[in-house]
Enzyme design. Structure first.
Site, short mmCIF file in Angstrom:
data_model
loop_
_atom_site.label_atom_id
_atom_site.label_comp_id
_atom_site.label_asym_id
_atom_site.label_seq_id
_atom_site.Cartn_x
_atom_site.Cartn_y
_atom_site.Cartn_z
N CYS A 2 33.08 63.69 111.11
CA CYS A 2 33.11 63.70 112.30
C CYS A 2 32.98 65.13 113.11
O CYS A 2 33.54 66.10 112.64
CB CYS A 2 34.55 63.23 113.05
SG CYS A 2 34.82 61.37 112.47
N ARG A 27 26.57 67.41 109.51
CA ARG A 27 28.09 66.98 108.91
C ARG A 27 27.88 65.38 108.49
O ARG A 27 29.10 65.21 107.62
CB ARG A 27 29.20 67.12 110.08
CG ARG A 27 29.22 68.80 110.29
CD ARG A 27 30.16 68.74 111.73
NE ARG A 27 31.41 68.56 111.22
CZ ARG A 27 32.53 69.29 110.93
NH1 ARG A 27 32.29 70.51 111.11
NH2 ARG A 27 33.58 68.77 110.67
N TRP A 74 32.26 59.63 111.84
CA TRP A 74 32.04 59.19 110.34
C TRP A 74 33.12 58.16 110.02
O TRP A 74 34.42 58.31 110.16
CB TRP A 74 32.18 60.34 109.46
CG TRP A 74 31.53 59.95 108.05
CD1 TRP A 74 30.22 59.94 107.70
CD2 TRP A 74 32.41 59.78 106.82
NE1 TRP A 74 30.35 59.88 106.32
CE2 TRP A 74 31.57 59.59 105.79
CE3 TRP A 74 33.80 59.50 106.60
CZ2 TRP A 74 32.06 59.45 104.63
CZ3 TRP A 74 34.44 59.14 105.46
CH2 TRP A 74 33.51 58.87 104.29
N ASN A 100 39.01 63.97 115.38
CA ASN A 100 38.63 63.85 114.17
C ASN A 100 39.73 63.90 113.28
O ASN A 100 40.63 64.51 113.72
CB ASN A 100 37.79 65.37 113.73
CG ASN A 100 36.53 65.40 114.33
OD1 ASN A 100 36.12 64.54 114.88
ND2 ASN A 100 36.02 66.53 114.15
N GLY A 101 39.78 63.25 111.98
CA GLY A 101 41.12 63.24 111.20
C GLY A 101 41.56 61.75 111.36
O GLY A 101 40.85 60.94 111.77
N GLU A 487 25.64 69.28 87.72
CA GLU A 487 25.30 69.38 89.01
C GLU A 487 23.86 68.74 89.30
O GLU A 487 23.63 68.43 90.38
CB GLU A 487 25.42 70.92 89.31
CG GLU A 487 24.68 71.40 90.53
CD GLU A 487 25.46 71.19 91.74
OE1 GLU A 487 26.46 70.31 91.65
OE2 GLU A 487 24.94 71.25 92.92
N LYS A 491 23.12 66.27 92.19
CA LYS A 491 22.07 66.41 93.10
C LYS A 491 21.28 65.41 93.71
O LYS A 491 20.85 64.71 94.36
CB LYS A 491 21.27 67.51 92.90
CG LYS A 491 21.81 68.98 93.13
CD LYS A 491 22.15 69.56 94.50
CE LYS A 491 23.46 68.90 94.84
NZ LYS A 491 24.67 69.85 94.70
N GLU A 494 22.97 61.99 94.92
CA GLU A 494 23.52 62.05 96.34
C GLU A 494 22.25 62.05 97.26
O GLU A 494 22.44 61.31 98.41
CB GLU A 494 24.35 63.36 96.69
CG GLU A 494 23.85 64.51 96.55
CD GLU A 494 24.94 65.49 96.91
OE1 GLU A 494 25.98 65.32 97.27
OE2 GLU A 494 24.86 66.69 96.50
N HIS A 510 28.78 59.42 71.67
CA HIS A 510 30.18 58.76 71.99
C HIS A 510 29.98 57.64 72.78
O HIS A 510 30.89 57.49 73.48
CB HIS A 510 31.34 59.89 72.17
CG HIS A 510 31.47 60.71 70.99
ND1 HIS A 510 32.00 60.29 69.95
CD2 HIS A 510 31.09 62.06 71.02
CE1 HIS A 510 32.05 61.58 69.20
NE2 HIS A 510 31.50 62.56 69.76
N LYS A 609 28.86 66.20 105.34
CA LYS A 609 28.76 67.94 104.49
C LYS A 609 30.17 68.38 104.28
O LYS A 609 30.44 69.13 103.53
CB LYS A 609 28.02 68.86 105.67
CG LYS A 609 27.90 70.16 105.19
CD LYS A 609 27.04 70.27 104.01
CE LYS A 609 26.83 71.75 103.44
NZ LYS A 609 26.51 71.74 102.13
O1 M6R Z 1 32.98 72.41 101.16
P1 M6R Z 1 33.46 72.18 99.70
O2 M6R Z 1 32.63 73.13 98.67
O3 M6R Z 1 34.83 72.14 99.60
O4 M6R Z 1 32.74 70.48 99.57
C1 M6R Z 1 32.98 69.88 98.23
C2 M6R Z 1 32.23 68.64 98.03
O5 M6R Z 1 32.43 67.84 99.22
C3 M6R Z 1 30.64 68.99 98.03
O6 M6R Z 1 30.34 70.01 97.05
C4 M6R Z 1 29.91 67.70 97.89
O7 M6R Z 1 29.99 67.38 96.35
C5 M6R Z 1 28.41 67.98 97.90
N1 M6R Z 1 27.95 66.97 98.98
C6 M6R Z 1 27.58 68.26 96.74
O8 M6R Z 1 26.21 68.55 97.07
#
Ligand code: M6R
Length: 614
Positions: A2, A27, A74, A100-101, A487, A491, A494, A510, A609
């Protein structure tokens, strides 16, 4: 997640609010809304979908005002729809809020309020809070809006970044924060409010970041800071923003993610800047100087993070254990905060976070501090909660990251972790000169080598298009390149919504080997390092089962080039810094696959974000 925007002053607030919401779109959100004080009334307009839909919805409306608040939601409690979108109003319309929250005890509060005759139109916890404030306002004889807000917040369990308008005190905004960021920008006879600095950057550089339980009472000419529990005014700490508007633009790139991938030669240079003495090549970490004696005494390092930052942490573990020879544990913050971990006073806990606002990471920091550990932060956003809640730390200086998929923040985090490991190794004398200088030299060459990988982006685009119809993908790597495989898979999943799994290549036998057939793309990170021969064996095992292999290889590795279906080359470098190169083609691959599939690269579905709630 949010986003909050607010304005009070002499300008027309509506365009400021809408532009602010657009700045916060990165965000992640599912609906948006505004509340405008007009002709003695507070008018609310809200809409499911993009901010542009809200704008269209308001086209026929009168929108001029000098006081307004706006929100991107959100969904947590209640589905994303027009009704659950913010702003929310109390039953009699006395209070209008954006929040927010999460209010954790909202159900109990809702039942109590319902028993007193309150009714609710939606499912959100935020609407309950609006009504709780109204209840407090009507309860006592001399309760003004500010006191009602403070009384309500003292009954609330949970997190809030909150802005409140009261129809009886309309030329005032009341803002409050607990575990959800809120900044107030100071203009000339005007104030801006936002959940991060991006909506206000073109209007002012002077900001006050609220601390937990701060309550700000703002009119166009005054700003008073108190706390939820105390009526006495406190002095706000005004900070100067270093952000520039240019950083918030795409600057000719189609997406922020692509821009951020291409920024990496510069951002890695910025991360290194001033941290390696050009003459002696010694690492200098100014942010850790004061606490260095405690760090050097540490019996153990625990690194806490989420998502991409957690992958960077794994590389940090390998580096610190190998070179500084200190035991390291890497933990998901979301697990660590609840699983009653053993935390000793001579532990050093490092929290890694791009945003510095991740709720789980912040809770884990709180726990480690409570148990007496020294807690360090590696974070990107200056002035963020992680930066403020940790004892000391290092900024990654990667600049604003807007694409939801983290790219440049990852390479900046790995760069910082490499510097920390080398610095500790030097101090503990667990690395010899030759090895130390050789790694430093290679580290300093990384920006140029990243540049050379980026020049080949079109070749990676062609490969990505070939595999864009896949439903699943497997990513494999060993040693320092295992977290890179994780990683790469994150990527891809997501932003393209292709199911992708990252695995340690040695683990393939395994279980995941059962998945391999001619339909499964297998991305193998197979640069020349100490594990190379073993990874080649894994490639043979995949080939024997007709898997399609896309390999990240070291330039000039003709043996692998001829063995696999597709290759993405990276320049040769020390294996310790190879993650900084090997991740680049995987970022580009994910980007171009998502593009070919027509996905919303910068704002993938369901993602935010900055994950400011659990
Ligand atoms: O802001 P942060 O690094 O704490 O965020 C952690 C994760 O939410 C963030 O890395 C998320 O996995 C991303 N979408 C990855 O691309």
């Amino acid at each position: 997640m949010c986003g909050i925007v607010g304005y009070i002053g002499s300008k027309n607030a509506y365009p400021i609010l809408i532009k602010g919401l657009q700045r916060l779109e990165y965000r992640g959100y599912d609906s948006s809304g505004v509340a405008l004080y007009q002709h003695d009334k507070i008018n609310v307009f809200k809409k499911k979908g993009k901010v542009s839909e809200l704008e269209n919805f308001c086209t026929e409306e009168e929108t001029y005002t000098n006081v307004g608040i706006a929100h991107t939601r959100w969904a947590t409690h209640g589905e994303p729809n027009d009704i659950n979108a913010h702003p929310h109003q109390s039953m009699n319309g006395t209070f209008t809020i954006i929040h927010n929250g999460i209010i954790e005890n909202y159900e109990k509060l809702k039942n109590d309020l319902a028993a007193k005759g309150f009714t609710f139109y939606g499912q959100t916890d935020s609407e309950v809070l609006a009504n709780l404030i109204e209840y407090m306002y009507n309860e006592g004889e001399h309760v003004n809006a500010e006191l009602a807000v403070r009384m309500a917040l003292s009954r609330v369990v949970g997190a809030y970044g909150l802005v409140v308008m009261c129809k009886n005190e309309p030329e005032q905004l009341i803002a409050a924060r607990k575990s959800s960021p809120l900044a107030i920008g100071i203009g000339d006879g005007e104030y801006y409010l936002a959940s991060d600095a991006t909506p206000m950057i073109e209007y002012t550089k002077s900001v006050v970041y609220l601390n937990d339980k701060d309550v700000a009472i703002i009119t166009k000419n005054s700003f008073t800071l108190k706390t939820v529990d105390n009526d006495a005014a406190i002095t706000p700490e005004v900070q100067q923003l270093e952000l520039s508007v240019g950083e918030l633009e795409k600057n000719g790139y189609d997406h922020f993610m692509l821009k951020e991938i291409f920024e990496q030669p510069k951002t890695i240079t910025d991360t290194l800047r001033g941290r390696i003495d050009p003459a002696t090549k010694e690492v200098f970490l100014g942010g850790l100087t004061e606490v260095m004696p405690r760090i050097l005494d540490a019996q153990r390092v625990v690194i806490i993070a989420c998502g991409t930052s957690w992958h960077a942490a794994l590389i940090g573990e390998y580096l610190i254990e190998e070179y500084a020879q200190i035991p390291v544990e890497v933990e998901y913050a979301s697990e660590y905060r609840y699983r009653k971990p053993i935390i000793r006073e001579n532990d050093v806990v490092i929290a890694i976070s791009q945003s510095g606002e991740t709720a789980d990471t912040l809770a884990a920091i709180g726990l480690a501090k409570e148990k007496g550990a020294l807690v360090l932060g590696i974070c990107n956003v200056v002035g963020s909660s992680v930066a403020r809640e940790t004892h000391a730390g290092i900024y990654t200086h990667a600049g604003v990251e807007i694409g939801v998929a983290s790219t440049k923040a990852f390479t900046a985090q790995v760069t910082v972790l490499t510097l920390i490991a080398l610095h500790l190794a030097r101090k503990h004398q667990t690395i010899n000169n030759e090895r130390y200088f050789s790694i430093i030299d290679d580290l300093m060459c990384i920006p140029g080598k990243v540049e050379s990988i980026l020049l080949k982006h079109l070749a990676i685009k062609t490969i990505a298009e070939k595999y864009s119809e896949a439903s699943n993908a497997l990513y494999l790597g060993r040693g320092y390149l295992f977290p890179v495989a994780l990683e790469g898979a994150l990527k891809l999943k997501e932003i393209s919504y292709i199911h992708a799994e990252g695995y340690a290549a040695g683990e393939m036998k395994h279980g995941p080997i059962a998945l391999i057939d001619s339909n499964l793309p297998v991305v193998v990170v197979a640069a020349k390092d100490r594990y190379y021969e073993k990874v080649v064996s894994n490639i043979q095992e995949v080939k024997a089962r007709k898997g399609n292999i896309i390999a990240v290889i070291t330039e000039g590795d003709n043996a692998l080039r001829n063995m696999v279906a597709d290759i993405m080359e990276i320049p040769a470098c020390d294996e310790v810094v190879t993650p900084l190169l090997a991740v680049i083609p995987l970022q580009l691959f994910a980007y171009y696959v998502a593009l070919a599939r027509g996905c919303d690269v910068d704002q993938p579905r369901n993602l935010a974000k900055s994950v400011t709630v659990e």
